[in-house]
Design a protein around this motif. Sequence first.
Motif, mmCIF file in Angstrom:
data_model
loop_
_atom_site.group_PDB
_atom_site.id
_atom_site.type_symbol
_atom_site.label_atom_id
_atom_site.label_comp_id
_atom_site.label_asym_id
_atom_site.label_seq_id
_atom_site.Cartn_x
_atom_site.Cartn_y
_atom_site.Cartn_z
ATOM 1 N N MET A 1 18.708 -17.390 -47.068
ATOM 2 C CA MET A 1 20.282 -17.718 -47.504
ATOM 3 C C MET A 1 21.662 -17.334 -46.341
ATOM 4 S SD MET A 1 20.313 -17.023 -50.298
ATOM 5 C CE MET A 1 22.187 -16.604 -50.397
ATOM 6 N N GLU A 2 20.987 -17.350 -45.269
ATOM 7 C CA GLU A 2 21.619 -17.344 -43.816
ATOM 8 C C GLU A 2 21.240 -18.873 -42.969
ATOM 9 O OE1 GLU A 2 20.628 -13.831 -41.149
ATOM 10 O OE2 GLU A 2 21.905 -12.805 -42.868
ATOM 11 N N LYS A 3 20.969 -19.300 -43.397
ATOM 12 C CA LYS A 3 20.362 -20.876 -42.685
ATOM 13 C C LYS A 3 19.514 -20.838 -41.261
ATOM 14 C CE LYS A 3 23.537 -22.969 -45.937
ATOM 15 N NZ LYS A 3 24.913 -23.854 -46.296
ATOM 16 N N THR A 4 18.647 -19.850 -41.333
ATOM 17 C CA THR A 4 18.331 -19.849 -39.815
ATOM 18 C C THR A 4 16.430 -20.491 -39.671
ATOM 19 O OG1 THR A 4 17.673 -17.701 -40.611
ATOM 20 C CG2 THR A 4 19.888 -17.404 -40.031
ATOM 21 N N HIS A 5 16.197 -20.805 -40.798
ATOM 22 C CA HIS A 5 14.716 -20.995 -40.763
ATOM 23 C C HIS A 5 14.989 -22.255 -41.948
ATOM 24 C CE1 HIS A 5 13.731 -17.602 -43.113
ATOM 25 N NE2 HIS A 5 12.496 -18.144 -43.477
ATOM 26 N N CYS A 6 13.998 -22.951 -41.705
ATOM 27 C CA CYS A 6 13.511 -23.480 -43.517
ATOM 28 C C CYS A 6 12.636 -23.569 -44.288
ATOM 29 C CB CYS A 6 13.133 -25.635 -43.081
ATOM 30 S SG CYS A 6 14.190 -26.425 -41.488
ATOM 31 N N LEU A 7 12.710 -23.886 -45.495
ATOM 32 C CA LEU A 7 11.318 -23.094 -46.244
ATOM 33 C C LEU A 7 10.250 -24.614 -46.711
ATOM 34 C CD1 LEU A 7 13.200 -21.434 -47.991
ATOM 35 C CD2 LEU A 7 12.112 -20.034 -46.902
ATOM 36 N N GLN A 8 9.307 -23.901 -46.312
ATOM 37 C CA GLN A 8 7.903 -25.218 -46.851
ATOM 38 C C GLN A 8 8.453 -25.379 -48.316
ATOM 39 O OE1 GLN A 8 5.883 -26.771 -44.271
ATOM 40 N NE2 GLN A 8 5.221 -27.621 -46.192
ATOM 41 N N ARG A 9 8.484 -26.902 -48.712
ATOM 42 C CA ARG A 9 8.663 -27.595 -50.108
ATOM 43 C C ARG A 9 6.743 -27.216 -50.920
ATOM 44 N NH1 ARG A 9 12.560 -30.022 -52.590
ATOM 45 N NH2 ARG A 9 14.363 -30.029 -51.653
ATOM 46 N N ALA A 10 6.731 -26.983 -51.577
ATOM 47 C CA ALA A 10 5.163 -26.820 -52.089
ATOM 48 C C ALA A 10 5.002 -28.853 -52.802
ATOM 49 C CB ALA A 10 5.567 -25.650 -53.336
ATOM 50 N N VAL A 11 4.057 -28.622 -52.330
ATOM 51 C CA VAL A 11 3.701 -30.213 -53.134
ATOM 52 C C VAL A 11 2.878 -30.286 -54.182
ATOM 53 C CG1 VAL A 11 2.494 -31.728 -52.020
ATOM 54 C CG2 VAL A 11 3.655 -31.156 -50.528
ATOM 55 N N THR A 12 3.192 -31.376 -55.325
ATOM 56 C CA THR A 12 2.805 -31.142 -56.493
ATOM 57 C C THR A 12 2.829 -32.774 -56.582
ATOM 58 O OG1 THR A 12 3.058 -30.811 -58.831
ATOM 59 C CG2 THR A 12 5.193 -31.336 -57.321
ATOM 60 N N PHE A 13 1.694 -32.974 -57.673
ATOM 61 C CA PHE A 13 1.271 -34.254 -58.400
ATOM 62 C C PHE A 13 0.605 -34.096 -59.634
ATOM 63 C CE2 PHE A 13 -1.573 -32.963 -54.917
ATOM 64 C CZ PHE A 13 -2.604 -32.609 -55.938
ATOM 65 N N LEU A 14 0.197 -35.239 -60.650
ATOM 66 C CA LEU A 14 -0.849 -34.787 -61.798
ATOM 67 C C LEU A 14 -1.957 -34.778 -61.013
ATOM 68 C CD1 LEU A 14 -0.079 -34.983 -64.595
ATOM 69 C CD2 LEU A 14 -0.538 -36.844 -65.058
ATOM 70 N N ALA A 15 -2.513 -33.035 -61.245
ATOM 71 C CA ALA A 15 -3.372 -33.313 -61.019
ATOM 72 C C ALA A 15 -4.958 -32.720 -61.905
ATOM 73 C CB ALA A 15 -3.546 -32.104 -60.144
#
Length: 256
Positions: A1-15
């Motif tokens: 919320m304070e924009k102090t670090h990055c959040l890792q995006r979840a990788v998704t695909f049609l599995a």
Amino acid sequence: MEKTHCLQRAVTFLAYEDPLGIALGSTALSFSAITILVLIIFVKHKDTPIVKANNHILSYILLISLVFCFLCSLFFIGHPNQATCILQQITFAVFFTVAISTVLAKTITVVMAFKLTTPGRRIRGMLTSGAPNLVIPICILIQLVLCGIWLVTSPPFIHRDIQSEHGKTVIICNKGSTIAFHVFLGYLGSLALRSFTMAFLARNLPDRFNEAMFLTFSMLVFCSVWITFLPVYHSTRGKIMVVVDVFSILASSAGF
């Protein structure tokens, strides 16, 4: 919320583990198994009048190509890579061209056999020599040239979509050149339209051993599926776009 670090995006695909992946993969395998069973029945009874009159060589080609039409949809499921992105389009283009050109050859054979009530030597010679079957390699060669141009100019590649799903990166295959993609779809459509037109004109011919009515139906299903596919495909994003791809392949193959 304070924009102090990055959040890792979840990788998704049609599995294959997804409910949709399981459903589509199971459907593809089930339909291919049914088609193989029909092929075995045709081969087992190859000397019977019904199989001979059905032009058994063309029937074998059609059934084998349909097996691969169902199986090529499996390239759309699972983690995409550069090889599968290319194979998705090439296998789809080639095997559907084989299937449609085989139907076209069957339709031409039916029309030539029934429509021409007093065929001359030339027409009779064309039928006995299997000249209508030349449609298949010619159509395949044209499609291979179109695919070759596509791969040389702008081949499919892996695309990371970060906008379709919030907080997720969806990995999908980008078609590359959209013009080339629509050209090869248009080529398939033109073949299907020719088959549909010829079969429709021959649908009321003597019904014993006449496939024209069924060929008309199969081409009508194929054209309906892909006419519906284009607007739906362009209005979807992310994994749903892949699902629409696979569903269209399975539905049109099932129509065949």
